[in-house]
Design an enzyme around this catalytic site. Sequence first.
Site, PDB file in Angstrom:
ATOM      1  N   LYS A   1       0.850  -1.362   0.376  1.00  0.00           N
ATOM      2  CA  LYS A   1       0.324  -0.524  -0.041  1.00  0.00           C
ATOM      3  C   LYS A   1       1.086   1.111   0.084  1.00  0.00           C
ATOM      4  O   LYS A   1       0.482   2.480  -0.645  1.00  0.00           O
ATOM      5  CB  LYS A   1      -0.741  -0.086   1.217  1.00  0.00           C
TER       6      LYS A   1
ATOM      7  N   ASN B   1     -12.357   3.587   3.031  1.00  0.00           N
ATOM      8  CA  ASN B   1     -13.789   3.149   2.418  1.00  0.00           C
ATOM      9  C   ASN B   1     -15.164   2.600   3.189  1.00  0.00           C
ATOM     10  O   ASN B   1     -14.686   2.403   4.505  1.00  0.00           O
ATOM     11  CB  ASN B   1     -13.358   2.119   1.728  1.00  0.00           C
TER      12      ASN B   1
ATOM     13  N   ALA C   1      -5.467  -2.043  -5.967  1.00  0.00           N
ATOM     14  CA  ALA C   1      -4.702  -0.550  -5.884  1.00  0.00           C
ATOM     15  C   ALA C   1      -5.658   0.876  -6.070  1.00  0.00           C
ATOM     16  O   ALA C   1      -4.684   1.085  -6.317  1.00  0.00           O
ATOM     17  CB  ALA C   1      -3.592  -0.588  -6.387  1.00  0.00           C
ATOM     18  N   ALA C   2      -6.719   0.658  -5.991  1.00  0.00           N
ATOM     19  CA  ALA C   2      -7.885   1.394  -6.742  1.00  0.00           C
ATOM     20  C   ALA C   2      -7.501   2.524  -6.002  1.00  0.00           C
ATOM     21  O   ALA C   2      -7.637   3.533  -5.967  1.00  0.00           O
ATOM     22  CB  ALA C   2      -8.749   0.923  -6.802  1.00  0.00           C
ATOM     23  N   GLY C   3      -7.971   1.831  -4.001  1.00  0.00           N
ATOM     24  CA  GLY C   3      -7.418   3.144  -2.723  1.00  0.00           C
ATOM     25  C   GLY C   3      -6.273   3.308  -2.738  1.00  0.00           C
ATOM     26  O   GLY C   3      -5.881   5.169  -2.341  1.00  0.00           O
ATOM     27  N   ASP C   4      -4.822   3.044  -3.162  1.00  0.00           N
ATOM     28  CA  ASP C   4      -3.666   3.706  -3.721  1.00  0.00           C
ATOM     29  C   ASP C   4      -3.189   4.729  -4.506  1.00  0.00           C
ATOM     30  O   ASP C   4      -2.719   5.743  -3.784  1.00  0.00           O
ATOM     31  CB  ASP C   4      -2.517   2.142  -3.777  1.00  0.00           C
TER      32      ASP C   4
ATOM     33  N   SER D   1      -0.671  -0.416 -12.550  1.00  0.00           N
ATOM     34  CA  SER D   1      -1.517   0.120 -13.307  1.00  0.00           C
ATOM     35  C   SER D   1      -2.339   1.304 -12.623  1.00  0.00           C
ATOM     36  O   SER D   1      -3.121   1.838 -13.307  1.00  0.00           O
ATOM     37  CB  SER D   1      -3.029  -0.764 -12.221  1.00  0.00           C
TER      38      SER D   1
HETATM   39  O1  RIB Z   1      -3.758  -2.128  -1.598  1.00  0.00           O
HETATM   40  C1  RIB Z   1      -3.365  -3.420  -2.554  1.00  0.00           C
HETATM   41  C2  RIB Z   1      -1.984  -3.716  -2.181  1.00  0.00           C
HETATM   42  O2  RIB Z   1      -2.539  -4.497  -1.253  1.00  0.00           O
HETATM   43  C3  RIB Z   1      -1.665  -4.936  -2.635  1.00  0.00           C
HETATM   44  O3  RIB Z   1      -0.466  -4.096  -3.521  1.00  0.00           O
HETATM   45  C4  RIB Z   1      -0.586  -5.643  -1.732  1.00  0.00           C
HETATM   46  O4  RIB Z   1       0.809  -5.687  -1.900  1.00  0.00           O
HETATM   47  C5  RIB Z   1      -1.602  -5.450  -0.454  1.00  0.00           C
HETATM   48  O5  RIB Z   1      -0.380  -4.501   0.863  1.00  0.00           O
END
Ligand code: RIB
Length: 306
Positions: free
Chosen positions: A42, A188, A254-257, A296
């Site tokens: 994250k 979320n 990783a959408a939230g990231d 992505s």
């Molecule tokens: O938020 C997605 C991430 O959660 C992934 O890349 C995984 O490594 C976990 O940390």
Amino acid sequence: MSKPKIVVVGSSNTDMIIKSRRIPSPGETIVGGVFATAPGGKGANQAVAAARAGGDVLFVARVGRDMLGDQAVAGFEREGIDVSKIFHDSTNASGVALIMVDDAGQNSISVALGANDALSPEDVSDAADAIKNADALVVQLETPLETVERAVKLAHKNGVLVILDPAPAPGAPLPQGIIENVSVIKPNETEASQLTGIEVTDESSAARAAEKLLALGVETAIITLGANGSYVATRDGIRTMTPSRRVQAVDATAAGDAYSGALAVALAEGRSIVDAVEFATKAAALSVQKLGAQPSLATREEIEKF
Ligand code: RIB
């Protein structure tokens, strides 16, 4: 315009991904998926998202002295991220996540934290100068809470904008020493429910949870409601919903990231909260259209064109 300085304190993983038609139940084996590896974690995802969105990023993290750690750091260097505060741990292996993704793009993730769990308050203190001089600090919860607390206190005390993405879901309310030093929190539905004890399912429950987060001491609460958009509440009176973008989801990982990294850049550039949320929403929508976490994440040009 010079790039805003963003410090991200957080985790780095290597993601081992299988995309198949559905996620197996406990005890079940299914065959027929496609396998991929991708850089993830994250913290790392948020650092890369911020760098691609236009930030000048320093990443504070811990990786093992192993091939996966070396590959991760080389990837950050290719993104132009400052890696001088990434510590190499001789005792613990680099973090690894096993990710299953179904046909609808929904995932299930299990993380072996390894070196991420050894990222210490002292490591944060080692990066104190960069944190004090940043325009924004971004933290999540895939590293120890005392480490997060040291970082947010240091940043807040020095007038730095603090953005907390409380993922993975904390399971309980956060220590007051963290929450009272946060400028913007971005949970979320699940995370907001656990942080506030209010079950968040829609706009009205999100509004109640956001009020509770404001009462706990944050300046701005952004509760993401997936396809239903983001609910935004600020201490100075904004209460609004920003719609999400309809896209064909390949992988929600990783959408939230993507959202948090882009949000940090936009806020650090001085954009309004509503503009920043729109920018972040686009970054998240772009990210779900590709498989894998860091592969992505969108560039600033892609976000602006979307
Ligand atoms: O938020 C997605 C991430 O959660 C992934 O890349 C995984 O490594 C976990 O940390």
